[in-house]
Design a protein around this motif. Structure first.
Motif, PDB file in Angstrom:
ATOM      1  N   ILE A  27       1.213  -0.957   0.003  1.00  0.00           N
ATOM      2  CA  ILE A  27      -0.323   0.125  -0.093  1.00  0.00           C
ATOM      3  C   ILE A  27       1.142   1.640  -0.091  1.00  0.00           C
ATOM      4  N   LYS A  28       0.115   2.381  -0.505  1.00  0.00           N
ATOM      5  CA  LYS A  28       1.225   3.732  -0.239  1.00  0.00           C
ATOM      6  C   LYS A  28       2.002   4.196   0.742  1.00  0.00           C
ATOM      7  N   TYR A  29       2.240   4.847   0.690  1.00  0.00           N
ATOM      8  CA  TYR A  29       3.821   5.911   2.295  1.00  0.00           C
ATOM      9  C   TYR A  29       2.471   6.497   2.885  1.00  0.00           C
ATOM     10  N   ARG A  30       1.102   7.181   2.272  1.00  0.00           N
ATOM     11  CA  ARG A  30       0.103   8.004   2.479  1.00  0.00           C
ATOM     12  C   ARG A  30      -1.056   7.099   3.774  1.00  0.00           C
ATOM     13  N   GLU A  31      -0.855   5.487   3.506  1.00  0.00           N
ATOM     14  CA  GLU A  31      -1.809   4.665   4.400  1.00  0.00           C
ATOM     15  C   GLU A  31      -0.790   4.533   5.464  1.00  0.00           C
ATOM     16  N   TRP A  32       0.375   4.604   5.578  1.00  0.00           N
ATOM     17  CA  TRP A  32       1.150   3.677   6.708  1.00  0.00           C
ATOM     18  C   TRP A  32       1.574   5.139   7.383  1.00  0.00           C
ATOM     19  N   ALA A  33       1.692   5.919   6.736  1.00  0.00           N
ATOM     20  CA  ALA A  33       1.493   7.249   7.635  1.00  0.00           C
ATOM     21  C   ALA A  33       0.548   7.418   8.919  1.00  0.00           C
ATOM     22  N   LYS A  34      -0.520   7.191   8.175  1.00  0.00           N
ATOM     23  CA  LYS A  34      -1.496   6.930   9.152  1.00  0.00           C
ATOM     24  C   LYS A  34      -1.738   7.229  10.144  1.00  0.00           C
ATOM     25  N   LYS A  35      -2.089   5.167   9.519  1.00  0.00           N
ATOM     26  CA  LYS A  35      -0.734   3.963  10.258  1.00  0.00           C
ATOM     27  C   LYS A  35      -0.207   4.553  11.896  1.00  0.00           C
ATOM     28  N   ILE A  36       0.729   5.017  10.975  1.00  0.00           N
ATOM     29  CA  ILE A  36       1.890   5.087  11.922  1.00  0.00           C
ATOM     30  C   ILE A  36       1.547   6.444  13.172  1.00  0.00           C
ATOM     31  N   ASN A  37       0.929   7.301  12.642  1.00  0.00           N
ATOM     32  CA  ASN A  37       0.576   8.508  13.326  1.00  0.00           C
ATOM     33  C   ASN A  37      -0.443   8.160  14.417  1.00  0.00           C
ATOM     34  N   ASN A  38      -1.592   7.903  13.824  1.00  0.00           N
ATOM     35  CA  ASN A  38      -2.252   6.608  14.577  1.00  0.00           C
ATOM     36  C   ASN A  38      -1.796   5.851  16.214  1.00  0.00           C
ATOM     37  N   ILE A  39      -0.592   5.415  15.752  1.00  0.00           N
ATOM     38  CA  ILE A  39      -0.255   5.204  17.127  1.00  0.00           C
ATOM     39  C   ILE A  39       1.234   5.525  17.440  1.00  0.00           C
ATOM     40  N   ILE A  40       1.787   6.686  17.633  1.00  0.00           N
ATOM     41  CA  ILE A  40       2.546   7.459  18.151  1.00  0.00           C
ATOM     42  C   ILE A  40       1.784   8.522  18.410  1.00  0.00           C
ATOM     43  N   ARG A  49       8.155  10.808   7.986  1.00  0.00           N
ATOM     44  CA  ARG A  49       9.224   9.867   7.338  1.00  0.00           C
ATOM     45  C   ARG A  49       9.827   9.998   8.188  1.00  0.00           C
ATOM     46  N   SER A  50      10.615   9.903   8.713  1.00  0.00           N
ATOM     47  CA  SER A  50      12.352  10.072   9.747  1.00  0.00           C
ATOM     48  C   SER A  50      11.691   9.018  10.192  1.00  0.00           C
ATOM     49  N   ILE A  51      11.201   8.774  10.696  1.00  0.00           N
ATOM     50  CA  ILE A  51      10.914   6.865  10.911  1.00  0.00           C
ATOM     51  C   ILE A  51      10.143   5.862   9.695  1.00  0.00           C
ATOM     52  N   PHE A  52       9.333   6.092   9.412  1.00  0.00           N
ATOM     53  CA  PHE A  52       8.734   5.586   8.260  1.00  0.00           C
ATOM     54  C   PHE A  52      10.644   5.095   7.666  1.00  0.00           C
ATOM     55  N   THR A  53      11.645   6.235   6.963  1.00  0.00           N
ATOM     56  CA  THR A  53      12.322   5.620   6.398  1.00  0.00           C
ATOM     57  C   THR A  53      13.221   5.243   7.675  1.00  0.00           C
ATOM     58  N   SER A  54      13.954   4.664   8.299  1.00  0.00           N
ATOM     59  CA  SER A  54      14.043   4.229   8.686  1.00  0.00           C
ATOM     60  C   SER A  54      13.768   3.408   8.920  1.00  0.00           C
ATOM     61  N   LYS A  57      15.068   1.864   5.415  1.00  0.00           N
ATOM     62  CA  LYS A  57      16.070   1.196   5.197  1.00  0.00           C
ATOM     63  C   LYS A  57      16.730   0.156   6.206  1.00  0.00           C
ATOM     64  N   ASP A  58      15.925   0.190   7.334  1.00  0.00           N
ATOM     65  CA  ASP A  58      16.174  -1.729   8.284  1.00  0.00           C
ATOM     66  C   ASP A  58      15.599  -2.398   7.381  1.00  0.00           C
ATOM     67  N   LYS A  59      15.211  -2.300   6.858  1.00  0.00           N
ATOM     68  CA  LYS A  59      14.446  -3.947   5.849  1.00  0.00           C
ATOM     69  C   LYS A  59      13.033  -4.154   6.405  1.00  0.00           C
ATOM     70  N   ILE A  60      12.511  -3.453   6.872  1.00  0.00           N
ATOM     71  CA  ILE A  60      11.303  -4.090   7.644  1.00  0.00           C
ATOM     72  C   ILE A  60       9.983  -3.740   7.016  1.00  0.00           C
ATOM     73  N   PHE A  61      10.159  -2.541   5.834  1.00  0.00           N
ATOM     74  CA  PHE A  61       9.304  -2.799   4.555  1.00  0.00           C
ATOM     75  C   PHE A  61       9.969  -2.900   3.243  1.00  0.00           C
ATOM     76  N   GLU A  62       9.153  -3.310   2.746  1.00  0.00           N
ATOM     77  CA  GLU A  62       9.524  -3.227   1.441  1.00  0.00           C
ATOM     78  C   GLU A  62       9.435  -3.049   0.437  1.00  0.00           C
ATOM     79  N   LYS A  63       9.453  -1.954  -0.904  1.00  0.00           N
ATOM     80  CA  LYS A  63       9.616  -0.944  -1.509  1.00  0.00           C
ATOM     81  C   LYS A  63       9.522  -1.540  -2.471  1.00  0.00           C
ATOM     82  N   LYS A  64       8.324  -1.618  -3.512  1.00  0.00           N
ATOM     83  CA  LYS A  64       7.856  -1.634  -4.781  1.00  0.00           C
ATOM     84  C   LYS A  64       7.148  -0.809  -5.929  1.00  0.00           C
ATOM     85  N   TYR A  72       4.518   0.008  -0.560  1.00  0.00           N
ATOM     86  CA  TYR A  72       5.552  -0.393   0.436  1.00  0.00           C
ATOM     87  C   TYR A  72       4.892  -1.596   1.338  1.00  0.00           C
ATOM     88  N   LEU A  73       5.563  -3.053   1.424  1.00  0.00           N
ATOM     89  CA  LEU A  73       4.975  -4.169   2.195  1.00  0.00           C
ATOM     90  C   LEU A  73       5.506  -4.143   3.862  1.00  0.00           C
TER      91      LEU A  73
END
Length: 95
Positions: A27-40, A49-54, A57-64, A72-73
């Motif tokens: 799914i798109k970054y925008r959807e992941w960002a909404k979920k991250i914002n709700n958690i934190i 964006r900083s947390i998502f980018t890291s 880089k840590d290979k928690i998310f796959e990029k396609k 992102y997955l």
């Protein structure tokens, strides 16, 4: 509120594992960002964006890249994603 970036990342990963977000697929970054914002509970774009980018880089998310979109997955398990609709042809059989 947690200020440490490492603890925030761990909280996000645990939350996504608990909710089994791997099954959401790519799914798109925008959807992941909404979920991250709700958690934190933080709605600053730069922090999210900083947390998502890291996490990428840590290979928690796959990029396609799909056409012009980047998807992102959430995949901390290293599993291969198999789309359940790949072999779907639209025909339902009631045999």
């Amino acid at each position: 509120m947690i200020k440490n970036k490492k603890e925030l990342k761990e909280l996000i990963i645990l939350s996504f594992k608990y909710e089994n977000k791997f099954n959401n697929g790519f799914i798109k970054y925008r959807e992941w960002a909404k979920k991250i914002n709700n958690i934190i509970d933080n709605y600053e774009h730069t922090t999210t964006r900083s947390i998502f980018t890291s996490l990428v880089k840590d290979k928690i998310f796959e990029k396609k890249k799909d056409n012009k979109k980047i998807l992102y997955l959430f995949n901390p398990y290293g599993k291969e994603w198999i789309d359940p609709y790949d072999n779907y042809n639209g025909v339902v059989s009631f045999d």
